[in-house]
Design a protein around this motif. Structure first.
Motif, PDB file in Angstrom:
ATOM      1  N   LEU A  42       0.838  -1.197   0.000  1.00 42.24           N
ATOM      2  CA  LEU A  42       0.000   0.000   0.000  1.00 42.24           C
ATOM      3  C   LEU A  42       0.874   1.249   0.000  1.00 42.24           C
ATOM      4  N   ASP A  43       0.545   2.207  -0.889  1.00 46.73           N
ATOM      5  CA  ASP A  43       1.173   3.522  -0.920  1.00 46.73           C
ATOM      6  C   ASP A  43       0.080   4.559  -0.683  1.00 46.73           C
ATOM      7  N   VAL A  44       0.202   5.335   0.429  1.00 46.71           N
ATOM      8  CA  VAL A  44      -0.810   6.321   0.790  1.00 46.71           C
ATOM      9  C   VAL A  44      -0.136   7.679   0.934  1.00 46.71           C
ATOM     10  N   ALA A  45      -0.699   8.693   0.241  1.00 44.50           N
ATOM     11  CA  ALA A  45      -0.184  10.058   0.314  1.00 44.50           C
ATOM     12  C   ALA A  45      -1.359  11.016   0.391  1.00 44.50           C
ATOM     13  N   ALA A  46      -1.362  11.936   1.399  1.00 45.02           N
ATOM     14  CA  ALA A  46      -2.459  12.891   1.569  1.00 45.02           C
ATOM     15  C   ALA A  46      -1.904  14.242   2.013  1.00 45.02           C
ATOM     16  N   PRO A  47      -1.298  15.010   1.113  1.00 52.19           N
ATOM     17  CA  PRO A  47      -0.832  16.362   1.473  1.00 52.19           C
ATOM     18  C   PRO A  47      -2.014  17.303   1.685  1.00 52.19           C
ATOM     19  N   ILE A  48      -1.976  18.072   2.770  1.00 46.27           N
ATOM     20  CA  ILE A  48      -3.061  18.978   3.143  1.00 46.27           C
ATOM     21  C   ILE A  48      -2.491  20.388   3.317  1.00 46.27           C
ATOM     22  N   ASP A  49      -3.147  21.375   2.681  1.00 40.48           N
ATOM     23  CA  ASP A  49      -2.734  22.772   2.769  1.00 40.48           C
ATOM     24  C   ASP A  49      -3.957  23.616   3.082  1.00 40.48           C
ATOM     25  N   LEU A  50      -3.894  24.445   4.141  1.00 40.67           N
ATOM     26  CA  LEU A  50      -5.043  25.250   4.562  1.00 40.67           C
ATOM     27  C   LEU A  50      -4.558  26.623   5.018  1.00 40.67           C
ATOM     28  N   ALA A  51      -5.255  27.674   4.547  1.00 44.75           N
ATOM     29  CA  ALA A  51      -4.945  29.054   4.933  1.00 44.75           C
ATOM     30  C   ALA A  51      -6.212  29.708   5.468  1.00 44.75           C
ATOM     31  N   VAL A  52      -6.102  30.385   6.625  1.00 43.92           N
ATOM     32  CA  VAL A  52      -7.245  31.026   7.271  1.00 43.92           C
ATOM     33  C   VAL A  52      -6.869  32.448   7.646  1.00 43.92           C
ATOM     34  N   ALA A  53      -7.736  33.415   7.285  1.00 44.74           N
ATOM     35  CA  ALA A  53      -7.551  34.819   7.662  1.00 44.74           C
ATOM     36  C   ALA A  53      -8.867  35.338   8.204  1.00 44.74           C
ATOM     37  N   ALA A  54      -8.841  36.067   9.350  1.00 44.06           N
ATOM     38  CA  ALA A  54     -10.079  36.531   9.977  1.00 44.06           C
ATOM     39  C   ALA A  54      -9.857  37.869  10.670  1.00 44.06           C
ATOM     40  N   ALA A 165      -2.029  -1.420  -3.955  1.00 46.31           N
ATOM     41  CA  ALA A 165      -2.920  -0.263  -4.032  1.00 46.31           C
ATOM     42  C   ALA A 165      -2.139   1.027  -3.834  1.00 46.31           C
ATOM     43  N   ASP A 166      -2.461   2.038  -4.644  1.00 43.69           N
ATOM     44  CA  ASP A 166      -1.891   3.381  -4.536  1.00 43.69           C
ATOM     45  C   ASP A 166      -3.030   4.356  -4.259  1.00 43.69           C
ATOM     46  N   VAL A 167      -2.919   5.117  -3.154  1.00 46.45           N
ATOM     47  CA  VAL A 167      -3.958   6.061  -2.748  1.00 46.45           C
ATOM     48  C   VAL A 167      -3.321   7.432  -2.555  1.00 46.45           C
ATOM     49  N   ALA A 168      -3.892   8.448  -3.223  1.00 50.85           N
ATOM     50  CA  ALA A 168      -3.396   9.826  -3.101  1.00 50.85           C
ATOM     51  C   ALA A 168      -4.590  10.757  -2.979  1.00 50.85           C
ATOM     52  N   ALA A 169      -4.564  11.673  -1.977  1.00 46.99           N
ATOM     53  CA  ALA A 169      -5.674  12.602  -1.751  1.00 46.99           C
ATOM     54  C   ALA A 169      -5.137  13.964  -1.357  1.00 46.99           C
ATOM     55  N   PRO A 170      -4.641  14.742  -2.312  1.00 44.13           N
ATOM     56  CA  PRO A 170      -4.209  16.117  -1.980  1.00 44.13           C
ATOM     57  C   PRO A 170      -5.406  17.012  -1.685  1.00 44.13           C
TER      58      PRO A 170
END
Length: 230
Positions: A42-54, A165-170
Motif C-alpha cells: 500500500l502507498d498512501v499520500a495525503a498532502p493537506i494545505d489550509l490558509a485562514v484569515a479573519a 494499491a496506490d492512494v493519493a488525496a491532496p
C-alpha cells in the motif's frame, strides 16, 4: 414354553462377509488444512494545505438580577436590572487567505505483483489408494473410493492473495472571514414560592446602541497543482 440362546462372537470371516469397514488411525485424517499467503503493498499520500484569515470584533455585555423568597411569610423579593450599552465596532481591514499547493506524488513501481499470477485456489485431497487396513478385505471399488476420502484432509484450502494499491488525496483550502458580533443580554427575576402576603417585583430595563461597520474585503484564494503518477 420358553427358550434361550447364548450370544456368539463374530470371526474375521464373518466381518468380511458383512462388508464392515475399518476406519484409519486418527492421526491420518484432519478436519481443516489451511494455507494462506497474503502479500499487501500500500502507498498512501495525503498532502493537506489550509490558509485562514479573519478579522473579528466581539462584544457581549450581560446584566442579570435575581430575587427570591421560598417558604417565607411577609417577605418581599425585588430584582432590578438596568443596562445601558453603547457599542461601536468598526473594521477597516482586508482578510486575505492564500493557499498554494504544488504536489508531486510518484507511486509508480518498477515491478509489482500481479494478482492474476497468484489466483486463490482450493484443492481437494488426492486419491492415494485404499485404506490399507490388514485383515479386513473390501470390495475393489468401495475400497478405492472410501480410502481416498478418509486418508487425506477433509478440507484442504490453499489461498494466495496479492494486493497492490496506490492512494493519493491532496487537499487544499482557504478561508477568509470579516465578522462583528454583539449580544447584550439583560435579565431580572423575582419569585415568591409558598409565601403569604409577599411582594415580588422584577424590573429589567435595557438600552443598547450598537453600531457595526466593516470596511474591507474578505478574499480566499486556493491554488492547487497535483502531479500524480500511480
Amino acid at each position: 414354553m420358553s427358550g434361550s440362546s447364548e450370544p456368539t462372537s463374530l470371526t474375521a470371516e464373518d466381518l468380511a462377509a458383512q462388508g464392515i469397514t475399518a476406519l484409519p488411525d486418527k492421526e491420518v485424517a484432519s478436519i481443516l488444512d489451511l494455507n494462506a499467503d497474503l502479500d499487501l503493498n500500500l502507498d498512501v499520500a495525503a498532502p493537506i494545505d489550509l490558509a485562514v484569515a479573519a478579522n473579528a470584533n466581539v462584544a457581549a455585555p450581560i446584566d442579570a438580577a435575581v430575587g427570591a423568597n421560598i417558604l417565607s411569610t411577609g417577605s418581599s423579593a425585588q430584582a432590578l436590572a438596568d443596562q445601558g450599552v453603547l457599542i461601536d465596532q468598526n473594521i477597516t481591514a482586508d482578510a486575505t487567505a492564500v493557499s498554494t499547493q504544488d504536489s508531486t506524488i510518484d507511486q509508480a513501481e518498477a515491478g509489482g505483483t500481479d494478482p492474476a499470477d497468484a489466483p486463490a485456489t482450493g484443492t481437494l485431497p488426492a486419491d492415494d489408494g485404499g485404506l490399507g487396513v490388514e485383515g479386513v478385505p473390501l470390495p475393489g471399488d468401495v475400497s478405492d473410493d472410501l480410502g481416498s476420502a478418509l486418508s487425506g484432509d477433509l478440507l484442504d484450502v490453499d489461498i494466495d492473495l496479492a494486493a497492490d494499491a496506490d492512494v493519493a488525496a491532496p487537499i487544499n483550502g482557504a478561508v477568509a472571514v470579516n465578522a462583528n458580533v454583539a449580544a447584550p443580554i439583560d435579565a431580572a427575576v423575582a419569585a415568591n414560592i409558598a409565601s403569604v402576603d409577599s411582594d415580588a417585583v422584577s424590573i429589567a430595563q435595557q438600552d443598547a446602541i450598537i453600531t457595526q461597520n466593516i470596511d474591507g474585503e474578505a478574499t480566499a484564494t486556493a491554488d492547487q497543482q497535483s502531479d500524480l503518477q500511480q
